[in-house]
Design a protein around this motif. Structure first.
Motif, PDB file in Angstrom:
ATOM      1  N   PRO A  71       0.836  -1.207   0.000  1.00 10.68           N
ATOM      2  CA  PRO A  71       0.000   0.000   0.000  1.00 10.68           C
ATOM      3  C   PRO A  71       0.863   1.246   0.000  1.00 10.68           C
ATOM      4  O   PRO A  71       1.890   1.310   0.676  1.00 10.68           O
ATOM      5  CB  PRO A  71      -0.810  -0.133   1.299  1.00 10.68           C
ATOM      6  N   GLU A  72       0.454   2.252  -0.778  1.00  7.40           N
ATOM      7  CA  GLU A  72       1.212   3.494  -0.836  1.00  7.40           C
ATOM      8  C   GLU A  72       1.115   4.270   0.477  1.00  7.40           C
ATOM      9  O   GLU A  72       2.033   5.007   0.838  1.00  7.40           O
ATOM     10  CB  GLU A  72       0.712   4.357  -1.990  1.00  7.40           C
ATOM     11  N   ARG A  73      -0.003   4.096   1.174  1.00  7.73           N
ATOM     12  CA  ARG A  73      -0.232   4.803   2.432  1.00  7.73           C
ATOM     13  C   ARG A  73      -0.501   3.786   3.530  1.00  7.73           C
ATOM     14  O   ARG A  73      -1.306   2.859   3.350  1.00  7.73           O
ATOM     15  CB  ARG A  73      -1.421   5.753   2.293  1.00  7.73           C
ATOM     16  N   LEU A 116       7.892   0.849   7.608  1.00  5.94           N
ATOM     17  CA  LEU A 116       8.278   2.122   8.218  1.00  5.94           C
ATOM     18  C   LEU A 116       8.331   3.296   7.228  1.00  5.94           C
ATOM     19  O   LEU A 116       7.935   4.416   7.598  1.00  5.94           O
ATOM     20  CB  LEU A 116       9.618   1.986   8.933  1.00  5.94           C
ATOM     21  N   PRO A 117       8.774   3.114   6.005  1.00  5.56           N
ATOM     22  CA  PRO A 117       8.767   4.273   5.097  1.00  5.56           C
ATOM     23  C   PRO A 117       7.384   4.891   4.925  1.00  5.56           C
ATOM     24  O   PRO A 117       7.230   6.121   4.969  1.00  5.56           O
ATOM     25  CB  PRO A 117       9.300   3.692   3.782  1.00  5.56           C
ATOM     26  N   GLN A 118       6.354   4.045   4.751  1.00  5.60           N
ATOM     27  CA  GLN A 118       4.993   4.571   4.604  1.00  5.60           C
ATOM     28  C   GLN A 118       4.493   5.172   5.905  1.00  5.60           C
ATOM     29  O   GLN A 118       3.816   6.208   5.912  1.00  5.60           O
ATOM     30  CB  GLN A 118       4.038   3.454   4.142  1.00  5.60           C
ATOM     31  N   LEU A 119       4.807   4.545   7.027  1.00  9.60           N
ATOM     32  CA  LEU A 119       4.365   5.050   8.323  1.00  9.60           C
ATOM     33  C   LEU A 119       4.988   6.410   8.626  1.00  9.60           C
ATOM     34  O   LEU A 119       4.333   7.311   9.142  1.00  9.60           O
ATOM     35  CB  LEU A 119       4.724   4.048   9.425  1.00  9.60           C
ATOM     36  N   ARG A 120       6.250   6.573   8.286  1.00  7.05           N
ATOM     37  CA  ARG A 120       6.919   7.847   8.530  1.00  7.05           C
ATOM     38  C   ARG A 120       6.308   8.966   7.699  1.00  7.05           C
ATOM     39  O   ARG A 120       6.167  10.102   8.170  1.00  7.05           O
ATOM     40  CB  ARG A 120       8.399   7.718   8.215  1.00  7.05           C
ATOM     41  N   THR A 121       5.941   8.653   6.477  1.00  7.81           N
ATOM     42  CA  THR A 121       5.415   9.677   5.571  1.00  7.81           C
ATOM     43  C   THR A 121       4.167  10.339   6.121  1.00  7.81           C
ATOM     44  O   THR A 121       3.973  11.556   5.984  1.00  7.81           O
ATOM     45  CB  THR A 121       5.107   9.058   4.192  1.00  7.81           C
ATOM     46  N   VAL A 122       3.305   9.537   6.772  1.00 11.43           N
ATOM     47  CA  VAL A 122       2.029  10.084   7.260  1.00 11.43           C
ATOM     48  C   VAL A 122       1.999  10.237   8.775  1.00 11.43           C
ATOM     49  O   VAL A 122       0.949  10.509   9.353  1.00 11.43           O
ATOM     50  CB  VAL A 122       0.843   9.199   6.799  1.00 11.43           C
ATOM     51  N   HIS A 123       3.162  10.050   9.433  1.00 12.46           N
ATOM     52  CA  HIS A 123       3.203  10.090  10.902  1.00 12.46           C
ATOM     53  C   HIS A 123       2.195   9.088  11.467  1.00 12.46           C
ATOM     54  O   HIS A 123       1.312   9.425  12.253  1.00 12.46           O
ATOM     55  CB  HIS A 123       2.927  11.495  11.437  1.00 12.46           C
ATOM     56  N   GLY A 164      11.071  10.959  16.675  1.00 16.30           N
ATOM     57  CA  GLY A 164      11.420  12.118  15.869  1.00 16.30           C
ATOM     58  C   GLY A 164      10.833  12.093  14.478  1.00 16.30           C
ATOM     59  O   GLY A 164      10.754  13.130  13.807  1.00 16.30           O
ATOM     60  N   ASN A 165      10.396  10.912  14.033  1.00 11.71           N
ATOM     61  CA  ASN A 165       9.754  10.777  12.726  1.00 11.71           C
ATOM     62  C   ASN A 165       8.232  10.882  12.810  1.00 11.71           C
ATOM     63  O   ASN A 165       7.541  10.719  11.799  1.00 11.71           O
ATOM     64  CB  ASN A 165      10.130   9.430  12.087  1.00 11.71           C
ATOM     65  N   GLY A 166       7.720  11.118  14.026  1.00 11.90           N
ATOM     66  CA  GLY A 166       6.285  11.289  14.189  1.00 11.90           C
ATOM     67  C   GLY A 166       5.487   9.997  14.205  1.00 11.90           C
ATOM     68  O   GLY A 166       4.261  10.029  14.065  1.00 11.90           O
ATOM     69  N   VAL A 167       6.157   8.857  14.370  1.00  6.01           N
ATOM     70  CA  VAL A 167       5.463   7.566  14.417  1.00  6.01           C
ATOM     71  C   VAL A 167       5.168   7.198  15.867  1.00  6.01           C
ATOM     72  O   VAL A 167       6.084   7.129  16.692  1.00  6.01           O
ATOM     73  CB  VAL A 167       6.301   6.453  13.748  1.00  6.01           C
TER      74      VAL A 167
END
Length: 229
Positions: A71-73, A116-123, A164-167
Motif C-alpha cells: 500500500p502506498e499509504r 516504516l517508510p509509509q508510516l513515517r510519511t504520514v506520521h 522524531g519521525n512522528g510515528v
C-alpha cells in the motif's frame, strides 16, 4: 480515509478490530499466511486489500512482499496475530521456541521494518497487541512469555527510535480474552473453556481504537486490559 495493515484479522481481537475499522469506512489491508486465507478474510470486508506473508517464516517475508504491491499509504500497522504452545522448560525443544518467537516477535519486527517508510510519511502508528504474559511469566509459559517480553522490548525501542519521525508506538496487554487461542490454552491447561468469564474481544478492540484515535498531541505507550468480572 485511513489505511490500516492488520495481522490476525481472521478471529478474536483481530477480527473485532478489522470489523470496527471497516464499518467506519477505513481501508484495510489484510495480512494472511496464504492466498486462499487472504481471500477468505478479505471477503468479509468489501474493498479490503491483501498481502500474503507467512508470519511463521519471517526470513521469507521480505521476499514475499517484494512480489506484491505494498500500500502506498499506511496510517497504522496493527500486529494482532499470535500463537501459543504451553510447555515446561524441561520439555521445550527448539521447534516450539522457534514457532512462537518467529510469529510473535520476529515477524512483527520484520513487517514493521518493511512498512516504516509509509508510516513515517504520514506520521502513522504501530500497535502491538501483546499479552499479560509480556509483563510477567508463569510456569509452562516460558516460550510464549519470552516472545511477548521481546515484543515489549521491540515496541519500547521502536518508540524511542521513531519519535522524531512522528510515528507513535503502542503496546496493548490484554488479559485472557475469549478467542480460539484462549480455547487452546484452556485445553492445554486442562480447564473448561468458558468464554463468558473472559474479556470480550470487542472490549479490547475498543481500547485499540481509542489509542488509534487519540489526538496527535498525545500517545498511549502501554495499555493494560484486565477482566472486569
Amino acid at each position: 480515509m485511513a489505511t490500516h495493515v492488520i495481522t490476525g484479522a481472521g478471529s478474536g481481537i483481530g477480527a473485532a478490530v478489522a470489523r470496527r475499522l471497516h464499518e467506519r469506512g477505513d481501508d484495510l489491508v489484510i495480512v494472511a499466511r496464504d492466498a486462499g486465507r487472504a481471500r477468505e478474510i478479505a471477503g468479509r470486508y468489501p474493498g479490503a486489500g491483501t498481502l500474503v506473508a507467512d508470519l511463521a517464516n519471517p526470513d521469507r517475508i521480505s521476499w514475499a512482499l517484494g512480489k506484491q504491491a505494498l500500500p502506498e499509504r499506511v496510517d497504522s500497522l496493527l500486529h494482532i496475530a499470535g500463537v501459543v504452545d504451553l510447555s515446561p522448560v524441561a520439555e521445550l525443544r527448539p521447534p516450539t521456541w522457534h514457532a512462537q518467537l518467529n510469529t510473535n516477535l520476529i515477524a512483527p519486527a520484520e513487517l514493521t521494518r518493511l512498512m516504516l517508510p509509509q508510516l513515517r510519511t504520514v506520521h502513522g502508528q504501530v500497535i502491538f497487541v501483546n499479552s499479560g504474559a509480556g509483563l510477567s511469566a508463569h510456569a509452562d509459559w516460558a516460550a510464549y512469555a519470552a516472545s511477548k517480553h521481546g515484543l515489549k522490548a521491540l515496541a519500547d525501542a521502536l518508540r524511542q527510535e521513531e519519535h522524531g519521525n512522528g510515528v507513535r508506538v503502542t503496546s496493548v496487554y490484554p488479559g485472557r480474552t475469549a478467542s480460539p487461542m484462549q480455547a487452546k490454552v484452556h485445553s492445554q491447561e486442562g480447564k473448561e473453556y468458558r468464554p463468558e468469564g473472559l474479556i470480550d474481544p470487542e472490549s479490547v478492540a475498543t481500547t485499540i481504537l481509542m489509542a488509534l484515535d487519540l489526538p496527535r498531541d498525545a500517545e498511549v505507550n502501554d495499555l493494560t486490559v484486565r477482566p472486569g468480572r
